[in-house]
Design an enzyme around this catalytic site. Structure first.
Site, PDB file in Angstrom:
ATOM      1  N   LYS A  52      67.832 -22.756 -47.591  1.00 58.68           N
ATOM      2  CA  LYS A  52      69.085 -22.307 -48.196  1.00 58.68           C
ATOM      3  C   LYS A  52      69.410 -20.947 -47.624  1.00 58.68           C
ATOM      4  O   LYS A  52      68.511 -20.221 -47.180  1.00 58.68           O
ATOM      5  CB  LYS A  52      68.935 -22.196 -49.727  1.00 58.68           C
ATOM      6  CG  LYS A  52      70.236 -22.381 -50.454  1.00 58.68           C
ATOM      7  CD  LYS A  52      70.621 -23.859 -50.547  1.00 58.68           C
ATOM      8  CE  LYS A  52      71.919 -24.068 -51.271  1.00 58.68           C
ATOM      9  NZ  LYS A  52      72.138 -25.498 -51.558  1.00 58.68           N
TER      10      LYS A  52
HETATM   11  P1  NAD Z   1      82.354 -24.459 -55.054  1.00 56.77           P
HETATM   12  O1  NAD Z   1      82.357 -23.036 -54.625  1.00 56.77           O
HETATM   13  O2  NAD Z   1      83.186 -25.438 -54.301  1.00 56.77           O
HETATM   14  O3  NAD Z   1      82.765 -24.550 -56.598  1.00 56.77           O
HETATM   15  C1  NAD Z   1      82.098 -23.841 -57.614  1.00 56.77           C
HETATM   16  C2  NAD Z   1      82.897 -23.987 -58.902  1.00 56.77           C
HETATM   17  O4  NAD Z   1      82.166 -23.387 -59.976  1.00 56.77           O
HETATM   18  C3  NAD Z   1      84.246 -23.256 -58.855  1.00 56.77           C
HETATM   19  O5  NAD Z   1      85.191 -23.994 -59.614  1.00 56.77           O
HETATM   20  C4  NAD Z   1      83.939 -21.916 -59.524  1.00 56.77           C
HETATM   21  O6  NAD Z   1      85.111 -21.310 -60.090  1.00 56.77           O
HETATM   22  C5  NAD Z   1      82.965 -22.389 -60.613  1.00 56.77           C
HETATM   23  N1  NAD Z   1      82.090 -21.326 -61.089  1.00 56.77           N
HETATM   24  C6  NAD Z   1      81.413 -20.398 -60.384  1.00 56.77           C
HETATM   25  N2  NAD Z   1      80.715 -19.609 -61.208  1.00 56.77           N
HETATM   26  C7  NAD Z   1      80.924 -20.073 -62.466  1.00 56.77           C
HETATM   27  C8  NAD Z   1      80.473 -19.672 -63.740  1.00 56.77           C
HETATM   28  N3  NAD Z   1      79.663 -18.622 -63.888  1.00 56.77           N
HETATM   29  N4  NAD Z   1      80.880 -20.388 -64.803  1.00 56.77           N
HETATM   30  C9  NAD Z   1      81.714 -21.441 -64.660  1.00 56.77           C
HETATM   31  N5  NAD Z   1      82.170 -21.866 -63.460  1.00 56.77           N
HETATM   32  C10 NAD Z   1      81.794 -21.175 -62.399  1.00 56.77           C
HETATM   33  O7  NAD Z   1      80.817 -24.904 -55.073  1.00 56.77           O
HETATM   34  P2  NAD Z   1      80.230 -26.379 -54.993  1.00 56.77           P
HETATM   35  O8  NAD Z   1      79.938 -26.692 -53.571  1.00 56.77           O
HETATM   36  O9  NAD Z   1      81.057 -27.306 -55.804  1.00 56.77           O
HETATM   37  O10 NAD Z   1      78.794 -26.158 -55.691  1.00 56.77           O
HETATM   38  C11 NAD Z   1      78.647 -26.192 -57.119  1.00 56.77           C
HETATM   39  C12 NAD Z   1      77.193 -26.422 -57.454  1.00 56.77           C
HETATM   40  O11 NAD Z   1      76.764 -27.663 -56.868  1.00 56.77           O
HETATM   41  C13 NAD Z   1      76.219 -25.371 -56.914  1.00 56.77           C
HETATM   42  O12 NAD Z   1      75.132 -25.269 -57.811  1.00 56.77           O
HETATM   43  C14 NAD Z   1      75.733 -25.993 -55.622  1.00 56.77           C
HETATM   44  O13 NAD Z   1      74.485 -25.475 -55.202  1.00 56.77           O
HETATM   45  C15 NAD Z   1      75.646 -27.438 -56.032  1.00 56.77           C
HETATM   46  N6  NAD Z   1      75.653 -28.409 -54.937  1.00 56.77           N
HETATM   47  C16 NAD Z   1      76.669 -28.434 -54.024  1.00 56.77           C
HETATM   48  C17 NAD Z   1      76.656 -29.393 -53.025  1.00 56.77           C
HETATM   49  C18 NAD Z   1      77.789 -29.547 -52.025  1.00 56.77           C
HETATM   50  O14 NAD Z   1      77.763 -30.503 -51.246  1.00 56.77           O
HETATM   51  N7  NAD Z   1      78.789 -28.685 -52.026  1.00 56.77           N
HETATM   52  C19 NAD Z   1      75.591 -30.296 -52.929  1.00 56.77           C
HETATM   53  C20 NAD Z   1      74.572 -30.250 -53.874  1.00 56.77           C
HETATM   54  C21 NAD Z   1      74.628 -29.303 -54.880  1.00 56.77           C
END
Ligand code: NAD
Length: 425
Positions: free
Chosen positions: A114
């Protein structure tokens, strides 16, 4: 000296403490000697970079970034890049460790990594974001390449950031190397289905869990989603398309609730224009804490770590928690959910769709031969369904919760690979 592994000392654990605590729980079910158990606790490499970025005003500002490789026994390390002010070395260590288990769980030949930069990307202009990404990419050159370490998007980054990363690497080596990152736009070697892969996978595992419990009618299931980025919005959209009622969604600014169901395509369009879901017409504004306690059947935390913990797990009304985010539940939160009979589909299973389709993208880039969307999505469905069954079988075998079962399944594969390879030299 090696870094100290944290002890579990207080409830509001940092993410690394959560990851270590989960590992300690799971590894007890495997008959491994203490040396091997200890080896798998440690990140293999940790890399910290401090670098300058020229702001649009002409001023120079310093930024700190990280890249951690947790374990590479199964193959090149794989894992996203996060841009957030909450990024710390401990958070990156935890996320790298979860990537090791996630890749192993779905049986793809990757280790875990990561990366992250301490920055709020919303405070940067497009030009500043590009310069920051290109400089960070060049600082990571000693680690990253398609055979050893392959980044992808995560919180705060997206396909455009991956395109700049890929271009920076390619300009440095002198030829195009699409396979150096995944989650790229289609125009530079991205894969069909990658953008929606994680959210779709979340819903695939949610359905597997519902069906296991004899709940087959989508129209009777209400869903609340925390986080409306790549994972949350795509999970909400796919659930909506399948006929589930998504009653609440939120982002960092707060959430919206309509017990009759939200028009998710309209919420996506609204949020794209306004930068937040707040104030969406035909819904009531709520806080993120209220969202986690929304009356619903399924809660999908899809924002960040540590959201469900000792102080609020009792307030959860949902009967299922399907973890779109990495590490959204602390160990004490887990105990409460388990004691209350809430079915938790753990992160390394529920959100594995992203790394699975990232793997497909890398395979396609390496072969310069691209698949159609049906092929990508059918393969995704098959891998996730198989992983779900294996976790369920291990949960029944050891009489343990799904998170511990998922970790046992994954740690066993990594442990076997390490033992088969032997301890160098
Ligand atoms: P992103 O940046 O596209 O979206 C994050 C969302 O969470 C946004 O809507 C943001 O406003 C919201 N957010 C951030 N902090 C917050 C808080 N304190 N309280 C409430 N909402 C909050 O990110 P993403 O890619 O959707 O990732 C989200 C989660 O999923 C992370 O934990 C990431 O590690 C995990 N994840 C992502 C992927 C991927 O393919 N993008 C894959 C596996 C896991």
């Amino acid at each position: 000296m090696v870094v100290a592994i944290p002890e579990r000392t207080h409830e509001h654990l940092n993410a690394y403490e959560t990851a270590i605590s989960q590992y300690n729980r799971a590894v007890r079910y495997l008959d491994y000697d203490e040396g091997l158990v200890d080896y798998m606790r440690y990140p293999r490499r940790e890399f910290t970079v401090n670098f300058p970025v020229r702001r649009d005003t002409g001023e120079i500002e310093m930024f700190t970034g990280y890249r951690v490789h947790h374990n590479t026994a199964l193959g090149p390390s794989k894992g996203g890049l996060r841009y957030s002010t909450a990024v710390t070395l401990d958070e990156v260590r935890a996320l790298a460790m979860w990537m090791t288990w996630k890749s192993a769980l779905v049986n793809i030949p990757y280790g875990g990594a990561k990366g992250g930069v301490v920055v709020d990307p919303r405070t940067l202009s497009t030009g500043e974001l590009e310069r920051l990404t290109r400089r960070y990419a060049s600082e990571l050159l000693p680690l990253v390449n398609p055979m050893s370490d392959i980044p992808a998007p995560d919180m705060g980054t997206n396909s455009q950031v991956m395109a700049w990363f890929m271009d920076t690497y390619s300009m440095t080596v002198g030829y195009s190397v699409p396979a150096v990152v995944t989650g790229k736009p289609m125009s530079v070697g991205g894969s069909e289905g990658r953008t929606e892969a994680t959210g779709r996978g979340v819903i695939i595992t949610m359905e597997a869990s519902l069906h296991t419990h004899g709940e087959d009618d989508p129209s009777r299931i209400d869903i609340a989603v925390q986080g409306f980025g790549n994972v949350g919005s795509n999970a909400a959209l796919y659930a909506h398309e399948l006929g589930y009622r998504v009653v609440a969604v939120s982002d960092i600014d707060g959430g919206i609730y309509n017990p009759g169901g939200l028009d998710i395509p309209a919420v996506i369009a609204f949020a794209a224009e306004r930068g937040s879901v707040l104030d969406f017409p035909r819904a009531e504004n709520i806080t993120n804490e209220e969202l986690l306690a929304t009356p619903c059947d399924v809660l999908i935390p899809a924002a960040m770590e540590g959201q469900l913990h000792r102080d609020n797990a009792d307030d959860v009304k949902a009967r299922y928690v399907v973890e779109g985010a990495n590490g959204p539940t602390t160990p004490d939160g887990d105990d409460i959910l388990n004691d209350r009979g809430i079915h938790v589909v753990p992160d390394i299973l529920a959100n594995a769709g992203g790394v699975i389709v990232s793997y497909f993208e890398w395979v396609q880039d390496m072969q310069a031969f691209f698949w159609d969307k049906d092929e990508v999505l059918n393969r995704l469905q098959r891998i996730m369904a198989k992983a779900y069954k294996q976790v369920q079988a291990n949960a029944e075998l050891h009489q343990i919760d799904m998170r511990t079962a998922a970790q046992v399944t994954a740690i066993k594969r990594v442990g076997e690979a390490i033992q088969t390879r032997g301890f160098y030299p």
